[in-house]
Design a protein around this motif. Sequence first.
Motif, mmCIF file in Angstrom:
data_model
loop_
_atom_site.group_PDB
_atom_site.id
_atom_site.type_symbol
_atom_site.label_atom_id
_atom_site.label_comp_id
_atom_site.label_asym_id
_atom_site.label_seq_id
_atom_site.Cartn_x
_atom_site.Cartn_y
_atom_site.Cartn_z
ATOM 1 N N GLU A 15 -10.664 -7.301 -6.742
ATOM 2 C CA GLU A 15 -11.001 -5.873 -7.355
ATOM 3 C C GLU A 15 -10.248 -4.636 -6.352
ATOM 4 N N VAL A 16 -9.513 -5.075 -5.378
ATOM 5 C CA VAL A 16 -9.012 -4.106 -4.219
ATOM 6 C C VAL A 16 -7.317 -4.106 -4.485
ATOM 7 N N GLY A 17 -6.937 -2.986 -4.506
ATOM 8 C CA GLY A 17 -5.443 -2.687 -4.765
ATOM 9 C C GLY A 17 -4.840 -1.966 -3.527
ATOM 10 N N THR A 18 -3.931 -2.287 -2.863
ATOM 11 C CA THR A 18 -3.127 -1.285 -1.718
ATOM 12 C C THR A 18 -2.040 -0.760 -2.368
ATOM 13 N N ALA A 19 -1.443 0.087 -1.608
ATOM 14 C CA ALA A 19 -0.248 0.864 -2.027
ATOM 15 C C ALA A 19 0.109 1.597 -0.416
ATOM 16 N N ARG A 20 1.246 1.557 -0.285
ATOM 17 C CA ARG A 20 1.908 2.781 0.676
ATOM 18 C C ARG A 20 2.577 3.729 0.197
ATOM 19 N N ILE A 24 -0.585 10.092 -3.995
ATOM 20 C CA ILE A 24 -0.969 9.381 -5.308
ATOM 21 C C ILE A 24 -2.075 10.015 -6.128
ATOM 22 N N ASP A 25 -1.913 9.667 -7.300
ATOM 23 C CA ASP A 25 -3.028 10.248 -8.310
ATOM 24 C C ASP A 25 -3.721 9.229 -8.916
#
Length: 81
Positions: A15-20, A24-25
């Motif tokens: 259920e968890v997403g990550t991004a660097r 971010i929108d």
Amino acid sequence: MLRSFRSGTHGARCEVGTARCVEIDIETEKPMPVNTDGEIVTSTPAHFKVHPKAISVFAPPTLGIPGRTPMSVVQTGVAFS
């Protein structure tokens, strides 16, 4: 989910997403509340932006990492609109 946040394993959950990124929108099909540190602060769509050195965060050192000082200082900041 709360237990995984406390143990630091929440990133492994599907259920968890990550991004660097710097900005971010977040968009959803219908408006949804955005919870920040236990408080509803806005709703989607939401725009987040990192403001370098906007705040100072004091945190204890990570155990077992050579060269860490007794108290680490991280300067960061996130804003949303």
